[in-house]
Write a protein that holds these residues in place. Structure first.
Motif, PDB file in Angstrom:
ATOM      1  N   GLU A  44      82.536 -47.405  36.837  1.00 38.02           N
ATOM      2  CA  GLU A  44      83.277 -47.132  38.075  1.00 38.02           C
ATOM      3  C   GLU A  44      84.012 -45.788  38.006  1.00 38.02           C
ATOM      4  O   GLU A  44      84.529 -45.320  39.019  1.00 38.02           O
ATOM      5  N   HIS A  47      88.689 -45.174  34.427  1.00 33.87           N
ATOM      6  CA  HIS A  47      89.524 -45.314  33.234  1.00 33.87           C
ATOM      7  C   HIS A  47      90.021 -43.997  32.650  1.00 33.87           C
ATOM      8  O   HIS A  47      89.357 -42.969  32.744  1.00 33.87           O
ATOM      9  N   ASN A  66      95.767 -57.393  32.807  1.00 34.51           N
ATOM     10  CA  ASN A  66      94.429 -57.614  33.373  1.00 34.51           C
ATOM     11  C   ASN A  66      94.214 -59.083  33.765  1.00 34.51           C
ATOM     12  O   ASN A  66      93.456 -59.808  33.123  1.00 34.51           O
ATOM     13  N   TYR A  77      90.864 -55.114  40.319  1.00 36.30           N
ATOM     14  CA  TYR A  77      91.025 -54.587  38.952  1.00 36.30           C
ATOM     15  C   TYR A  77      91.038 -53.051  38.962  1.00 36.30           C
ATOM     16  O   TYR A  77      91.826 -52.427  38.253  1.00 36.30           O
ATOM     17  N   LYS A 183      90.689 -64.573  26.556  1.00 40.06           N
ATOM     18  CA  LYS A 183      90.008 -63.588  27.409  1.00 40.06           C
ATOM     19  C   LYS A 183      90.579 -62.171  27.268  1.00 40.06           C
ATOM     20  O   LYS A 183      89.830 -61.225  27.024  1.00 40.06           O
ATOM     21  N   ASP A 215      86.741 -65.121  32.971  1.00 40.52           N
ATOM     22  CA  ASP A 215      87.607 -64.736  34.091  1.00 40.52           C
ATOM     23  C   ASP A 215      87.213 -65.563  35.312  1.00 40.52           C
ATOM     24  O   ASP A 215      86.700 -66.673  35.184  1.00 40.52           O
ATOM     25  N   TYR A 216      87.410 -65.030  36.519  1.00 42.80           N
ATOM     26  CA  TYR A 216      86.948 -65.781  37.691  1.00 42.80           C
ATOM     27  C   TYR A 216      85.671 -65.197  38.299  1.00 42.80           C
ATOM     28  O   TYR A 216      85.086 -65.790  39.185  1.00 42.80           O
ATOM     29  N   ASP A 283      78.130 -59.725  29.315  1.00 45.13           N
ATOM     30  CA  ASP A 283      79.327 -59.819  30.150  1.00 45.13           C
ATOM     31  C   ASP A 283      79.398 -58.655  31.132  1.00 45.13           C
ATOM     32  O   ASP A 283      79.609 -58.843  32.331  1.00 45.13           O
ATOM     33  N   TRP A 287      79.326 -59.108  35.028  1.00 43.44           N
ATOM     34  CA  TRP A 287      80.566 -58.766  35.738  1.00 43.44           C
ATOM     35  C   TRP A 287      80.303 -57.674  36.783  1.00 43.44           C
ATOM     36  O   TRP A 287      80.745 -57.776  37.926  1.00 43.44           O
TER      37      TRP A 287
HETATM   38  N1  LIG Z   1      84.418 -60.939  32.280  1.00 46.69           N
HETATM   39  C1  LIG Z   1      84.991 -59.808  32.634  1.00 46.69           C
HETATM   40  N2  LIG Z   1      86.053 -59.836  33.473  1.00 46.69           N
HETATM   41  C2  LIG Z   1      86.619 -58.659  33.811  1.00 46.69           C
HETATM   42  C3  LIG Z   1      86.167 -57.432  33.358  1.00 46.69           C
HETATM   43  C4  LIG Z   1      87.006 -56.451  33.913  1.00 46.69           C
HETATM   44  C5  LIG Z   1      86.933 -54.969  33.767  1.00 46.69           C
HETATM   45  N3  LIG Z   1      86.339 -54.512  32.585  1.00 46.69           N
HETATM   46  C6  LIG Z   1      86.112 -53.121  32.434  1.00 46.69           C
HETATM   47  C7  LIG Z   1      85.227 -52.879  31.287  1.00 46.69           C
HETATM   48  C8  LIG Z   1      84.190 -52.084  31.612  1.00 46.69           C
HETATM   49  C9  LIG Z   1      84.185 -51.757  33.012  1.00 46.69           C
HETATM   50  O1  LIG Z   1      84.286 -50.404  33.211  1.00 46.69           O
HETATM   51  C10 LIG Z   1      85.402 -52.484  33.597  1.00 46.69           C
HETATM   52  O2  LIG Z   1      86.297 -51.587  34.154  1.00 46.69           O
HETATM   53  C11 LIG Z   1      87.939 -57.125  34.697  1.00 46.69           C
HETATM   54  N4  LIG Z   1      87.686 -58.450  34.636  1.00 46.69           N
HETATM   55  C12 LIG Z   1      88.293 -59.539  35.382  1.00 46.69           C
HETATM   56  O3  LIG Z   1      87.684 -59.565  36.683  1.00 46.69           O
HETATM   57  C13 LIG Z   1      88.623 -60.108  37.621  1.00 46.69           C
HETATM   58  C14 LIG Z   1      88.969 -59.071  38.651  1.00 46.69           C
HETATM   59  O4  LIG Z   1      88.066 -59.080  39.670  1.00 46.69           O
HETATM   60  P1  LIG Z   1      88.486 -58.466  41.124  1.00 46.69           P
HETATM   61  O5  LIG Z   1      89.611 -59.369  41.651  1.00 46.69           O
HETATM   62  O6  LIG Z   1      87.225 -58.526  41.916  1.00 46.69           O
HETATM   63  O7  LIG Z   1      88.975 -57.051  40.861  1.00 46.69           O
HETATM   64  C15 LIG Z   1      89.889 -60.455  36.806  1.00 46.69           C
HETATM   65  O8  LIG Z   1      89.840 -61.785  36.339  1.00 46.69           O
HETATM   66  C16 LIG Z   1      89.772 -59.461  35.663  1.00 46.69           C
HETATM   67  O9  LIG Z   1      90.541 -59.862  34.560  1.00 46.69           O
HETATM   68  C17 LIG Z   1      85.022 -57.403  32.481  1.00 46.69           C
HETATM   69  O10 LIG Z   1      84.520 -56.380  32.024  1.00 46.69           O
HETATM   70  N5  LIG Z   1      84.488 -58.625  32.172  1.00 46.69           N
END
Ligand SMILES: Nc1nc2c(c(CN[C@H]3C=C[C@H](O)[C@@H]3O)cn2[C@@H]2O[C@H](COP(=O)(O)O)[C@@H](O)[C@H]2O)c(=O)[nH]1
Length: 306
Positions: A44, A47, A66, A77, A183, A215-216, A283, A287
């Motif tokens: 994206e 960072h 997070n 996020y 997590k 996560d969700y 993941d 994701w």
């Molecule tokens: N399983 C998993 N969950 C992750 C991430 C990430 C970000 N990871 C960074 C790593 C590399 C990328 O460049 C990303 O920037 C956030 N989340 C979760 O998502 C949810 C937010 O969703 P929404 O409300 O739609 O923004 C929230 O629970 C958040 O904790 C991940 O990688 N894996």
């Protein structure tokens, strides 16, 4: 991380609201036709990265916060990551351990350039203070020192974080058993690995032990792919956007079955395609796929863990 895998498998074996569908798993593995779509970390472009200790401090603060974006429809996020990045670019001392201990809710909002209270704002502030205080007390103020003390082991890093920072102790009681999900602690290790491309602060000989981050978004993607199936009652709750209490059987099953399902997916890819993949890579693929799909229905739990 062994505890995460073992306890997630225990939940999957005793689950009543969620089923891991083996034919759904086989279909996903068949459909990827031999390779998982490669997703770049920071795809994206949101960072902060300078290849040094300040990046480690940024990622630790980021992963301390997070969790739980959904109660504000507009907040994602990305807003957190890019808000923290902009704050750091403006002022290099913004995440110094002494300053982390002083932020108030309105100051955190201002830092992120967010116009209204954040979801669970008091908890976010409390966790920032905890991070600042414990970094100062045990790691000379620097998350980089925390990472350096792990001997390049992600498992040691996760254990050390859980020992020192109560806010990262992501566990639950399920049918009388303690279940570990960790997590945010695990995603910190994965973020280091991704940002530093497996070198320097991101070099971990046991990155293969890290599970997915429950996560969700991931459970919603797995459900859409036919890997997770929900009981009619649970499906109605989620599709109707009704909240699910933190620590309930339903919530623990959704998260633990997601971890278990992706571990099984990994085994299946190895058995059918002969390729070794990391849960971290699975993941990121799942994701990235999930956040780009605006119509995905996810479960709603007020939690500081994800
Ligand atoms: N399983 C998993 N969950 C992750 C991430 C990430 C970000 N990871 C960074 C790593 C590399 C990328 O460049 C990303 O920037 C956030 N989340 C979760 O998502 C949810 C937010 O969703 P929404 O409300 O739609 O923004 C929230 O629970 C958040 O904790 C991940 O990688 N894996």
């Amino acid at each position: 991380m062994e505890e995460v895998k073992a306890t997630a498998a225990w939940v999957a074996a005793h689950s009543t609201h969620v089923v891991v569908d083996s034919s759904g798993l086989e279909k996903v593995v068949h459909d990827i036709q031999g390779s998982i779509p490669k997703v770049e970390w920071n795809f994206e472009g949101i960072h902060y990265f300078d290849n040094g200790p300040l990046t480690v401090q940024y990622l630790f603060v980021l992963d301390a916060l997070n969790f739980c974006f959904w109660p504000d429809k507009e907040l994602n996020y990305d807003d957190l990551a890019s808000g923290l990045k902009a704050a750091l670019l403006k002022d290099k001392s913004v995440f110094d351990a002494d300053r982390l201990q002083t932020y108030t809710g309105p100051q955190l909002r201002e830092l992120l350039n967010w116009p209204r209270p954040l979801p669970l704002e008091d908890e976010r502030v409390r966790l920032l203070h905890e991070v600042g205080a414990e970094l100062e007390r045990s790691f000379r103020g620097k998350a980089a020192n925390l990472v350096e003390s792990c001997g390049k082991s992600a498992a040691t890093l996760v254990a050390l974080i859980a020992r020192h920072f109560p806010g990262f102790r992501d566990h639950a009681l399920y049918k009388g058993h303690q279940i570990f999900l960790y997590k945010r602690a695990q995603i910190f290790a994965a973020d280091l690995w991704g940002a530093f491309k497996g070198q320097g602060y991101g070099s971990f000989y046991d990155i293969g032990q890290v599970t997915i981050f429950a996560d969700y978004i991931i459970p919603a993607v797995l459900r859409q792919l036919g890997v997770l199936r929900y009981s009619p009652a649970l499906a109605t709750t989620i599709d109707g956007n009704s909240e699910i209490g933190s620590g309930t059987e339903e919530e623990v099953e959704i998260r633990a079955c997601s971890v278990y399902a992706v571990e099984k997916m990994k085994e299946l890819i190895e058995a059918k395609i002969g390729k070794q993949v990391l849960s971290v890579e699975l993941d990121l693929w799942l994701w990235a796929f999930g956040v780009q799909n605006q119509t995905l229905q996810h479960h709603r739990t007020l939690s500081i863990y994800y």
